[in-house]
Design a protein around this motif. Structure first.
Motif, PDB file in Angstrom:
ATOM      1  N   PHE A  65       0.839  -1.210   0.000  1.00  0.00           N
ATOM      2  CA  PHE A  65       0.000   0.000   0.000  1.00  0.00           C
ATOM      3  C   PHE A  65       0.867   1.249   0.000  1.00  0.00           C
ATOM      4  CE2 PHE A  65      -2.451   3.297   2.255  1.00  0.00           C
ATOM      5  CZ  PHE A  65      -3.495   3.411   1.355  1.00  0.00           C
ATOM      6  N   ALA A  66       1.962   1.188   0.765  1.00  0.00           N
ATOM      7  CA  ALA A  66       2.869   2.339   0.801  1.00  0.00           C
ATOM      8  C   ALA A  66       3.475   2.582  -0.565  1.00  0.00           C
ATOM      9  CB  ALA A  66       3.972   2.092   1.833  1.00  0.00           C
ATOM     10  N   ILE A  67       3.858   1.487  -1.235  1.00  0.00           N
ATOM     11  CA  ILE A  67       4.422   1.631  -2.580  1.00  0.00           C
ATOM     12  C   ILE A  67       3.393   2.214  -3.525  1.00  0.00           C
ATOM     13  CG2 ILE A  67       5.272   0.331  -4.559  1.00  0.00           C
ATOM     14  CD1 ILE A  67       6.605  -1.549  -2.627  1.00  0.00           C
ATOM     15  N   PHE A  68       2.154   1.748  -3.364  1.00  0.00           N
ATOM     16  CA  PHE A  68       1.077   2.219  -4.229  1.00  0.00           C
ATOM     17  C   PHE A  68       0.865   3.732  -4.055  1.00  0.00           C
ATOM     18  CE2 PHE A  68      -3.393   3.072  -5.117  1.00  0.00           C
ATOM     19  CZ  PHE A  68      -3.509   2.543  -6.391  1.00  0.00           C
ATOM     20  N   THR A  82       7.116  -5.386 -15.306  1.00  0.00           N
ATOM     21  CA  THR A  82       7.197  -6.843 -15.281  1.00  0.00           C
ATOM     22  C   THR A  82       8.383  -7.346 -16.101  1.00  0.00           C
ATOM     23  OG1 THR A  82       4.803  -6.773 -15.308  1.00  0.00           O
ATOM     24  CG2 THR A  82       5.827  -8.919 -15.588  1.00  0.00           C
ATOM     25  N   ALA A  83       8.420  -6.917 -17.359  1.00  0.00           N
ATOM     26  CA  ALA A  83       9.436  -7.443 -18.277  1.00  0.00           C
ATOM     27  C   ALA A  83      10.835  -7.060 -17.842  1.00  0.00           C
ATOM     28  CB  ALA A  83       9.153  -6.935 -19.693  1.00  0.00           C
ATOM     29  N   SER A  84      10.984  -5.798 -17.384  1.00  0.00           N
ATOM     30  CA  SER A  84      12.334  -5.366 -17.047  1.00  0.00           C
ATOM     31  C   SER A  84      12.810  -6.046 -15.765  1.00  0.00           C
ATOM     32  CB  SER A  84      12.375  -3.853 -16.886  1.00  0.00           C
ATOM     33  OG  SER A  84      11.565  -3.479 -15.815  1.00  0.00           O
ATOM     34  N   TYR A  85      11.866  -6.386 -14.861  1.00  0.00           N
ATOM     35  CA  TYR A  85      12.272  -7.135 -13.663  1.00  0.00           C
ATOM     36  C   TYR A  85      12.870  -8.479 -14.063  1.00  0.00           C
ATOM     37  CZ  TYR A  85      12.207  -9.510  -9.202  1.00  0.00           C
ATOM     38  OH  TYR A  85      12.579 -10.184  -8.086  1.00  0.00           O
ATOM     39  N   ILE A  86      12.163  -9.149 -15.005  1.00  0.00           N
ATOM     40  CA  ILE A  86      12.642 -10.455 -15.459  1.00  0.00           C
ATOM     41  C   ILE A  86      14.007 -10.314 -16.137  1.00  0.00           C
ATOM     42  CG2 ILE A  86      12.174 -12.351 -17.069  1.00  0.00           C
ATOM     43  CD1 ILE A  86       9.160 -11.737 -16.513  1.00  0.00           C
ATOM     44  N   VAL A  87      14.105  -9.336 -17.033  1.00  0.00           N
ATOM     45  CA  VAL A  87      15.364  -9.149 -17.762  1.00  0.00           C
ATOM     46  C   VAL A  87      16.493  -8.827 -16.791  1.00  0.00           C
ATOM     47  CG1 VAL A  87      16.564  -7.610 -19.350  1.00  0.00           C
ATOM     48  CG2 VAL A  87      14.318  -8.486 -19.939  1.00  0.00           C
ATOM     49  N   TYR A  88      16.229  -7.935 -15.826  1.00  0.00           N
ATOM     50  CA  TYR A  88      17.298  -7.496 -14.926  1.00  0.00           C
ATOM     51  C   TYR A  88      17.735  -8.614 -13.995  1.00  0.00           C
ATOM     52  CZ  TYR A  88      19.879  -4.507 -11.697  1.00  0.00           C
ATOM     53  OH  TYR A  88      20.859  -3.942 -10.942  1.00  0.00           O
ATOM     54  N   PHE A 132       9.470  -8.617  -7.165  1.00  0.00           N
ATOM     55  CA  PHE A 132       8.658  -8.704  -8.367  1.00  0.00           C
ATOM     56  C   PHE A 132       7.296  -8.037  -8.178  1.00  0.00           C
ATOM     57  CE2 PHE A 132       5.598 -10.997 -11.092  1.00  0.00           C
ATOM     58  CZ  PHE A 132       6.116 -10.614 -12.305  1.00  0.00           C
ATOM     59  N   VAL A 133       6.576  -8.451  -7.107  1.00  0.00           N
ATOM     60  CA  VAL A 133       5.231  -7.900  -6.878  1.00  0.00           C
ATOM     61  C   VAL A 133       5.318  -6.396  -6.639  1.00  0.00           C
ATOM     62  CG1 VAL A 133       3.148  -8.075  -5.486  1.00  0.00           C
ATOM     63  CG2 VAL A 133       4.515 -10.104  -5.922  1.00  0.00           C
ATOM     64  N   GLN A 134       6.317  -5.994  -5.846  1.00  0.00           N
ATOM     65  CA  GLN A 134       6.492  -4.569  -5.558  1.00  0.00           C
ATOM     66  C   GLN A 134       6.734  -3.771  -6.836  1.00  0.00           C
ATOM     67  OE1 GLN A 134       9.641  -5.224  -2.790  1.00  0.00           O
ATOM     68  NE2 GLN A 134       8.423  -4.495  -1.055  1.00  0.00           N
ATOM     69  N   VAL A 163       3.463  -3.490  -8.770  1.00  0.00           N
ATOM     70  CA  VAL A 163       2.564  -2.552  -8.086  1.00  0.00           C
ATOM     71  C   VAL A 163       3.034  -1.111  -8.313  1.00  0.00           C
ATOM     72  CG1 VAL A 163       1.826  -1.713  -5.822  1.00  0.00           C
ATOM     73  CG2 VAL A 163       1.722  -4.136  -6.351  1.00  0.00           C
ATOM     74  N   PHE A 164       4.340  -0.917  -8.214  1.00  0.00           N
ATOM     75  CA  PHE A 164       4.862   0.448  -8.428  1.00  0.00           C
ATOM     76  C   PHE A 164       4.600   0.897  -9.864  1.00  0.00           C
ATOM     77  CE2 PHE A 164       8.335   3.558  -9.138  1.00  0.00           C
ATOM     78  CZ  PHE A 164       7.923   4.465  -8.187  1.00  0.00           C
ATOM     79  N   GLY A 165       4.747  -0.031 -10.815  1.00  0.00           N
ATOM     80  CA  GLY A 165       4.482   0.305 -12.216  1.00  0.00           C
ATOM     81  C   GLY A 165       3.039   0.725 -12.425  1.00  0.00           C
TER      82      GLY A 165
END
Lengths: 195, 267
Positions: free
Chosen positions: A7-10, A56-62, A132-134, A137-139
């Motif tokens: 929620f804080a991230i959101f 999502t995609a950049s998390y996977i790539v990174y 990942f989830v964070q 959510v931030f995105g």
């Protein structure tokens, strides 16, 4: 990964780190597409989608390609590749399914590629060491924050075209005045309140 | 040295692999989401003016072209391109185009402007429709041009401007005859007029002569002098307003001379 409530991230993505009015990223579409409400809404929808997908995609790539290979310094260039591909994908989908929106967005759809707000989301995810989830959510929340400001700006600009003001201020200068005041409101209300 | 080169190779491999993967994904997506376009549509877009003004009633030139090909829009549906463009589209689609080829421009059917008395001082939104909402406008005449530039803002080609006389003026070099100003005018002051139609009544007021004279120095008072003097019988005064039948008019100019109010004008 850092410990931080979703929620804080959101809230951070929507208000405290609002991309348009606090971080001043993606301002070209902020001024360019807010002349009428409909295309602002369409653009915002596309940006929410692209931001969520890019996170999502950049998390996977990174985390699964760059980090194991020890190539973290390649993050910027590989993120640009990923975002450009995603925008292209969105363009295909929109063109096929919503041709009217495709025409009204015009040049601004391909311009999401160079929208620094999208790259900003991705780089901030890496910088804040989100999981990942964070990240996702931030995105999404960054996209929602973008949407809120775009819609506010579009409605104010639509109505303010009827205001009787000197012709030297009409148009773009007026938009700058409005964005200044909007930005002050966001800074004052949300920057000073720690979550 | 080998360490550096292997590092180089590795980073190149990662970026290259990433690019390759993304490229393949995009190729697949472009196949899957391919939009079938009729080559005729592209050809028609080429001959259209490309102003995207929307005067045809569709969302821009590309949309119009698509609809023409699908028979949803008439071949001569583009008012900007007019007869020439209709002929070219007809050539592409293999259809005959009949009709007139003469250019038409918006004509201002009011000569009031500063000649017209104001009933009160208006200080509100600069827009004809807004002025009209306030007891039919500030002008003494309820039929005339408000001169607040709704037509100017409607024009996507910057062809209309409000002159010093308080009336709209059409720049024929810029005008494309799209008709958006005519649709925008709340008082129906603007109409299409052909270039060959020389004589025009510059008034739309149906008020009686006395009422017109009180508020406007150039309005039609319905005196019927023009009707009586026209050798062709082309002018008819109905409801205190002279109307010229352009099919009968020969442009002799007698009505222009006899009109006591100088309402009828020769271009």
């Amino acid at each position: 990964m850092v410990e931080k409530a979703l929620f804080a991230i959101f809230m951070e993505g929507v208000f405290i780190k609002n991309f348009l009015l606090i971080q001043f990223l993606g301002l070209c579409s902020f001024v360019g597409v807010t002349k009428d409400f409909k295309s602002a809404a369409g653009m915002s929808g596309a940006v929410i989608f692209v931001m969520a997908m890019a996170a999502t995609a950049s998390y996977i790539v990174y985390n699964y390609i760059l980090v194991p290979a020890g190539m973290e310094f390649l993050d910027l260039i590989s993120f640009i590749v990923v975002i450009a591909a995603l925008v292209q994908l969105v363009e295909f989908v929109v063109r096929k399914n919503v041709p009217a929106l495709y025409r009204s967005l015009g040049i601004y759809l391909p311009l999401i590629t160079t929208n620094c707000a999208v790259l900003g989301v991705v780089l901030l995810n890496v910088l804040s060491e989100y999981g990942f989830v964070q990240s996702v959510v931030f995105g999404i929340s960054a996209g929602i924050g973008y949407t809120i400001v775009m819609l506010m700006m579009a409605s104010i600009r639509e109505r303010s075209t009827f205001v009787n003001i000197p012709s030297s201020i009409r148009g773009l200068p007026q938009a700058f005045f409005i964005s200044t005041m909007l930005s002050m409101a966001f800074v004052n209300y949300f920057w000073v309140i720690p979550i | 040295m080998t360490e550096i080169s292997s590092f180089l190779v590795q980073s190149m491999a990662i970026l290259g692999g990433l690019g390759l993967a993304v490229g393949i994904m995009l190729i697949v997506a472009s196949r899957k989401f391919k939009v079938e376009t009729n080559p005729l549509v592209e050809e028609i877009i080429e001959v259209l003016p490309g102003g995207n003004c929307g005067a045809c009633g569709f969302a821009g030139c590309a949309d119009f072209a698509e609809r023409v090909v699908n028979d949803d829009a008439p071949i001569n549906g583009c008012p900007v391109g007019g007869f020439d463009v209709a002929k070219e589209i007809g050539g592409i689609l293999g259809q005959e185009v009949t009709g007139e080829g003469e250019a038409r421009y918006p004509f201002v059917r009011c000569n009031g402007g500063l000649n017209c008395v104001n009933r009160f001082e208006y200080d509100g939104i600069e827009d004809c429709k807004a002025v009209m909402m306030l007891s039919d406008g500030e002008k003494g005449c309820n039929y005339g041009c408000m001169g607040r530039g709704t037509c100017v803002r409607a024009c996507p080609f910057d062809a209309i401007s409000i002159g010093e006389d308080g009336l709209p003026h059409v720049n024929k070099n810029l005008c494309t005859s799209c008709g958006l100003c005519i649709a925008a005018c709340p008082n129906d002051i603007l109409v299409f007029a052909k270039e060959s139609e020389k004589v025009h009544v510059r008034c739309v007021s149906h008020d009686k002569g006395k009422a017109v004279k009180e508020v406007c120095t150039v309005g039609c008072i319905g005196c019927k002098l023009c009707e009586k003097n026209c050798p062709e019988g082309a002018i008819k005064v109905t409801d205190f307003l002279a109307v010229i039948d352009q099919d009968k008019c020969t442009g002799c100019g007698i009505c222009v001379e006899v009109c006591p109010q100088n309402t009828i004008e020769m271009r």
